[in-house]
Write an enzyme that holds these catalytic residues in place. Structure first.
Site, PDB file in Angstrom:
ATOM      1  N   TYR A  58      43.069 111.935  15.177  1.00 43.62           N
ATOM      2  CA  TYR A  58      41.939 112.768  15.561  1.00 43.62           C
ATOM      3  C   TYR A  58      41.479 113.632  14.394  1.00 43.62           C
ATOM      4  O   TYR A  58      42.093 114.648  14.061  1.00 43.62           O
ATOM      5  CB  TYR A  58      42.298 113.673  16.750  1.00 43.62           C
ATOM      6  CG  TYR A  58      42.781 112.923  17.975  1.00 43.62           C
ATOM      7  CD1 TYR A  58      42.426 111.604  18.214  1.00 43.62           C
ATOM      8  CD2 TYR A  58      43.600 113.562  18.914  1.00 43.62           C
ATOM      9  CE1 TYR A  58      42.869 110.932  19.334  1.00 43.62           C
ATOM     10  CE2 TYR A  58      44.033 112.893  20.045  1.00 43.62           C
ATOM     11  CZ  TYR A  58      43.676 111.580  20.247  1.00 43.62           C
ATOM     12  OH  TYR A  58      44.118 110.913  21.374  1.00 43.62           O
ATOM     13  N   HIS A 143      51.028 105.302  19.722  1.00 47.46           N
ATOM     14  CA  HIS A 143      49.580 105.394  19.903  1.00 47.46           C
ATOM     15  C   HIS A 143      48.917 104.022  19.767  1.00 47.46           C
ATOM     16  O   HIS A 143      48.854 103.465  18.665  1.00 47.46           O
ATOM     17  CB  HIS A 143      49.003 106.361  18.860  1.00 47.46           C
ATOM     18  CG  HIS A 143      47.635 106.857  19.185  1.00 47.46           C
ATOM     19  ND1 HIS A 143      46.914 107.663  18.334  1.00 47.46           N
ATOM     20  CD2 HIS A 143      46.846 106.686  20.277  1.00 47.46           C
ATOM     21  CE1 HIS A 143      45.754 107.964  18.882  1.00 47.46           C
ATOM     22  NE2 HIS A 143      45.686 107.369  20.056  1.00 47.46           N
TER      23      HIS A 143
END
Length: 332
Positions: A58, A143
């Site tokens: 992010y 992830h």
């Protein structure tokens, strides 16, 4: 304000029923200032959120930096923080350009490198701790290992288990928007939690086919993301987004039907979408991405909005929910 907290599966990690997704404060799609990011995190604390989720992905680490800075003055034992592994950030060989091709309005100072090796996992955790300014991480998720399943199972997971045994991590999990690999991890590992995005919502209950019953049976906690399916359930209309693309007409029509039934019961569709996952006993928390204090407060208000049992019954009667799907019970 107090939000309900519960244990994440068999672990000792206690998560609030609403979680703060920090992709937005990593400049997802559009820039957010440092002050706006800090205000969003502080608003989350004020409404009772005690679970915060981020990732190196992010904003090329910006989300972790901002979240760590905003939480630094808070008592470490009073909140839960999760980050993710699988993408290692390497310094870019040349400067210039931005990261918008990956969805983030930040300078392209680093490049992501897929790495689910044991060494890559430990490096990722160490670098996340540095960006966050913390000495431990409560939950680490694998992830999106869609194309790296074998490495995730045989290298990354065992390394996370070692880090958990060392006390660097409180719990380990896997996060993605497809159920098959999540289910395999529940079946084959001693994982604590799964983060399921978009597959258990008012529009998509595919997580109920196998994953959620198995999680409940094995004592694995479930965090649900994507309850608005990328926006369609937040604001149903032609051109709205579903799973990161333009929603097809039949799903727009279904979302509008859901909205109509909810409105007859005096319930905003967003409130029903937020509350729906809690009908399943394996679900511990719903994670919502927010980028401003106003969005945080609005989401908390929607979560608190009363949703009568008659709404769920009406949705089933109209064929908008399967007859056997579990639904939340109205507080007495």
């Amino acid at each position: 304000m107090i939000l309900r907290r519960s244990a994440l599966g068999r672990s000792t990690v206690q998560v609030s029923e609403l979680a703060f997704g920090a992709a937005g404060i990593g400049n997802l799609f559009t820039p957010v200032t440092d002050a706006e990011a800090e205000q969003a995190v502080h608003a989350a604390w004020e409404v009772g959120i005690r679970y915060f989720d981020t990732a190196p992905h992010y904003g090329l680490g910006l989300s972790e930096q901002r979240l760590g800075a905003a939480l630094r003055s808070r008592p470490r034992g009073e909140y839960v923080l999760s980050t993710k592994v699988g993408r290692v950030l390497d310094p870019a060989p040349t400067t210039g350009g931005d990261d918008l091709a990956h969805g983030f309005a930040v300078p392209a100072t680093h490049r992501r490198r897929w790495d689910f090796s044991a060494r890559g996992v430990r490096q990722s955790i160490e670098e996340s701790l540095e960006r966050l300014g913390l000495d431990r991480i409560d939950i680490a998720y694998l992830h999106d290992p869609d194309d790296h399943a074998q490495h995730a199972l045989t290298q990354a997971y065992p390394e996370l288990a070692r880090l958990r045994a060392e006390g660097t991590l409180g719990a380990i999990g896997i996060g993605m928007n497809r159920t098959e690999l999540l289910t395999r991890f529940i079946r084959e590992t001693d994982i604590d939690t799964v983060l399921l995005a978009g597959r258990y919502s008012l529009l998509d209950q595919s997580g109920l086919d196998e994953l959620l019953p198995l999680a409940a049976d094995r004592g694995v906690g479930v965090v649900i993301g994507g309850v608005f399916n990328s926006g369609l359930l937040a604001d149903p209309r032609p051109g709205a987004t579903f799973d990161y693309g333009t929603a097809p007409a039949h799903l727009v029509a279904r979302a509008l039907d859901l909205k109509s039934v909810c409105e007859r019961h005096g319930v905003p569709l967003r409130a029903a979408a937020l509350r729906f996952p809690f009908g399943h006993p394996a679900v511990a928390s719903v994670l919502v991405g927010t980028r401003s204090a106003a969005e945080v407060r609005d989401t908390a208000t929607m979560l608190r909005h009363p949703v009568p049992d008659t709404l769920w019954a009406d949705l089933k009667e109209h064929g908008l929910l399967p007859a056997d799907v579990p639904t939340p019970k109205e507080a007495g």
